[in-house]
Design an enzyme around this catalytic site. Structure first.
Site, PDB file in Angstrom:
ATOM      1  N   ARG A  48       0.849  -1.207   0.000  1.00 52.34           N
ATOM      2  CA  ARG A  48       0.000   0.000   0.000  1.00 52.34           C
ATOM      3  C   ARG A  48       0.878   1.249   0.000  1.00 52.34           C
ATOM      4  NH1 ARG A  48      -1.531   1.469   4.657  1.00 52.34           N
ATOM      5  NH2 ARG A  48      -2.354  -0.539   5.368  1.00 52.34           N
ATOM      6  N   TYR A 100     -17.262  16.345 -16.166  1.00 54.12           N
ATOM      7  CA  TYR A 100     -17.692  14.946 -16.122  1.00 54.12           C
ATOM      8  C   TYR A 100     -18.773  14.760 -15.032  1.00 54.12           C
ATOM      9  CZ  TYR A 100     -17.575  10.007 -14.895  1.00 54.12           C
ATOM     10  OH  TYR A 100     -17.946   8.731 -14.586  1.00 54.12           O
ATOM     11  N   ASP A 170      -7.986  18.589 -14.478  1.00 55.03           N
ATOM     12  CA  ASP A 170      -8.260  17.244 -14.986  1.00 55.03           C
ATOM     13  C   ASP A 170      -7.826  17.242 -16.455  1.00 55.03           C
ATOM     14  OD1 ASP A 170      -9.405  14.987 -16.176  1.00 55.03           O
ATOM     15  OD2 ASP A 170     -11.107  14.971 -14.797  1.00 55.03           O
ATOM     16  N   LYS A 195      -8.639   6.177 -19.605  1.00 51.15           N
ATOM     17  CA  LYS A 195      -8.958   6.715 -20.935  1.00 51.15           C
ATOM     18  C   LYS A 195      -7.749   6.655 -21.876  1.00 51.15           C
ATOM     19  CE  LYS A 195     -12.738   7.740 -18.659  1.00 51.15           C
ATOM     20  NZ  LYS A 195     -13.802   6.767 -18.571  1.00 51.15           N
TER      21      LYS A 195
HETATM   22  N1  PLP Z   1     -12.415  12.783 -15.442  1.00 49.36           N
HETATM   23  C1  PLP Z   1     -12.974  12.750 -16.672  1.00 49.36           C
HETATM   24  C2  PLP Z   1     -12.801  13.933 -17.586  1.00 49.36           C
HETATM   25  C3  PLP Z   1     -13.708  11.632 -17.077  1.00 49.36           C
HETATM   26  O1  PLP Z   1     -14.265  11.632 -18.304  1.00 49.36           O
HETATM   27  C4  PLP Z   1     -13.857  10.545 -16.182  1.00 49.36           C
HETATM   28  C5  PLP Z   1     -14.630   9.356 -16.569  1.00 49.36           C
HETATM   29  O2  PLP Z   1     -15.281   9.299 -17.591  1.00 49.36           O
HETATM   30  C6  PLP Z   1     -13.275  10.623 -14.917  1.00 49.36           C
HETATM   31  C7  PLP Z   1     -12.553  11.750 -14.581  1.00 49.36           C
HETATM   32  C8  PLP Z   1     -13.417   9.494 -13.933  1.00 49.36           C
HETATM   33  O3  PLP Z   1     -12.548   8.459 -14.249  1.00 49.36           O
HETATM   34  P1  PLP Z   1     -12.816   6.904 -13.933  1.00 49.36           P
HETATM   35  O4  PLP Z   1     -13.976   6.479 -14.748  1.00 49.36           O
HETATM   36  O5  PLP Z   1     -11.516   6.264 -14.315  1.00 49.36           O
HETATM   37  O6  PLP Z   1     -13.077   6.807 -12.465  1.00 49.36           O
END
Ligand code: PLP
Length: 363
Positions: A48, A100, A170, A195
């Site tokens: 961890r 998101y 992000d 992604k």
């Molecule tokens: N940030 C963005 C821009 C996203 O499109 C997503 C998911 O679609 C996330 C964060 C969250 O990621 P995760 O699905 O890997 O938890």
């Protein structure tokens, strides 16, 4: 000599196992590590805290974003949660209006529980108006998901620095190949590693990178304390995937630009939202009633949520990724029921055009 991103990634993990000369870094499954002597450590004690496979990944990710250190987590959402754990309870945050749906859901949950407070900004002018001494951090997506609104990171960074607030970005949509927020003045970069970075629709992962070593140490401490860390198998898969990330992304972006040209000239398409870079496209149909027919007719492009993989996907934010944002609110800022989102893959672009063309036919 400073190496190119493609070189760093293709070589990730190579020469890390001196004993065998393994080119592909081993997966260290051991959760615990023996101490050579009382009071001594090999550098690894408990998984961890630190794992050799995950460390290779994290060092690569930190280099990719130009940060002091990275933490690899079990999902993009756990990466976002980890970053927000840096702040004391009842902190105030200023965040992108369009973002998101899962991030919105998380912020709403924190607010409902009285843990943190959120206000939303639409653009730079609005952000300037709302930024006050009360705000601990700004969190933004650029381009936003799914409306592709672009915010200039360095302009926001100047404002947050003057206000003693942190800037969290992000960077899932553009990736460090097209945008390196830390070099533009941001403090923390977050990714859904699910992604583009991993890119095969087979791995759930997240990334948090900090510019400052002290902030990174704090993130590593919190990750060890709460345990959102990425497992060894998944860390290895992430390393393996990153090796081809630059060529995948370039092909995805090249395909995306050709699809933008096609969609812009199509009579069934009302508007195309594309920031001129990257492999994400949103578009509006002339009529929202055409959406089910289009999704039904597509044969190559899959109707599925998520993005960034080698397979082209089409998403309907209204019922999928953004369904948790109340309809009235969504529609007030342009996320309307006629909007679809494409994540462009690496297929032959003529096949993608042909699939969309037959699906958009009038009859
Ligand atoms: N940030 C963005 C821009 C996203 O499109 C997503 C998911 O679609 C996330 C964060 C969250 O990621 P995760 O699905 O890997 O938890």
């Amino acid at each position: 000599m400073k190496k190119e991103i493609a070189t760093i990634l293709a070589q990730l993990g190579n020469r890390t196992d001196q004993q065998t000369g393994a080119i592909s870094a081993p997966i260290y499954l051991s959760t615990t590590y023996a101490h050579p002597k009382f009071g001594e450590s090999t550098g690894f004690d408990y998984t961890r805290t630190k794992n050799p496979t995950r460390s290779i990944l994290e060092e690569g990710l930190a280099q990719l974003e130009g940060g002091a250190g990275a933490v690899a987590t079990s999902s993009g959402m756990s990466a976002i949660q980890l970053a927000f754990a840096l702040f004391p309870v009842e902190s105030h945050f200023l965040v992108s209006r369009d973002l998101y749906g899962g991030s919105y859901r998380f912020f709403q949950e924190l607010e409902t529980q009285g843990v943190a407070f959120f206000t939303y900004f639409t653009d730079l002018t609005d952000l300037k108006k709302q930024l006050s001494a009360e705000v601990s951090a700004v969190f933004l997506e650029t381009p936003t998901n799914p409306l592709m609104n672009v915010t200039d990171i360095s302009s926001v960074a100047k404002l947050t620095q003057a206000n003693d607030a942190l800037l969290l970005v992000d960077n899932t949509f553009l990736t460090p190949l097209r945008q390196q927020p830390l070099l533009d003045g941001a403090d923390i970069v977050i990714h859904s590693g699910t992604k583009f970075l991993s890119g095969h629709n087979d791995l759930l992962a997240g990334v948090v990178v900090a510019k400052d070593p002290v902030l990174y140490q704090r993130l590593a401490f919190l990750a060890n304390t709460t345990g959102p860390c990425l497992g060894s198998f998944d860390s290895w898969l992430f390393i393996r995937s990153l090796k081809t990330f630059p060529i995948r992304f370039e092909k995805q972006e090249e395909n995306a630009k050709k699809l933008v040209d096609f969609l812009q000239g199509h009579p069934a398409v009302k508007e195309v939202l594309y920031p001129g870079v990257g492999a994400m496209i949103s578009f509006r149909l002339q009529e929202k009633t055409q959406v089910p027919k289009l999704l039904q007719r597509l044969q190559l492009i899959s109707f599925a949520e998520s993005l960034g993989g080698v397979e082209t996907l089409i998403t309907y934010p209204t019922t999928q990724t953004h369904a948790d944002i109340p309809q009235e609110l969504r529609e007030s800022y342009g996320l309307t029921a006629d909007l679809l989102r494409l994540s462009v893959g690496i297929e032959g672009v003529n096949d993608l055009v042909a699939d969309l063309d037959q699906a958009l036919k009038e009859e």
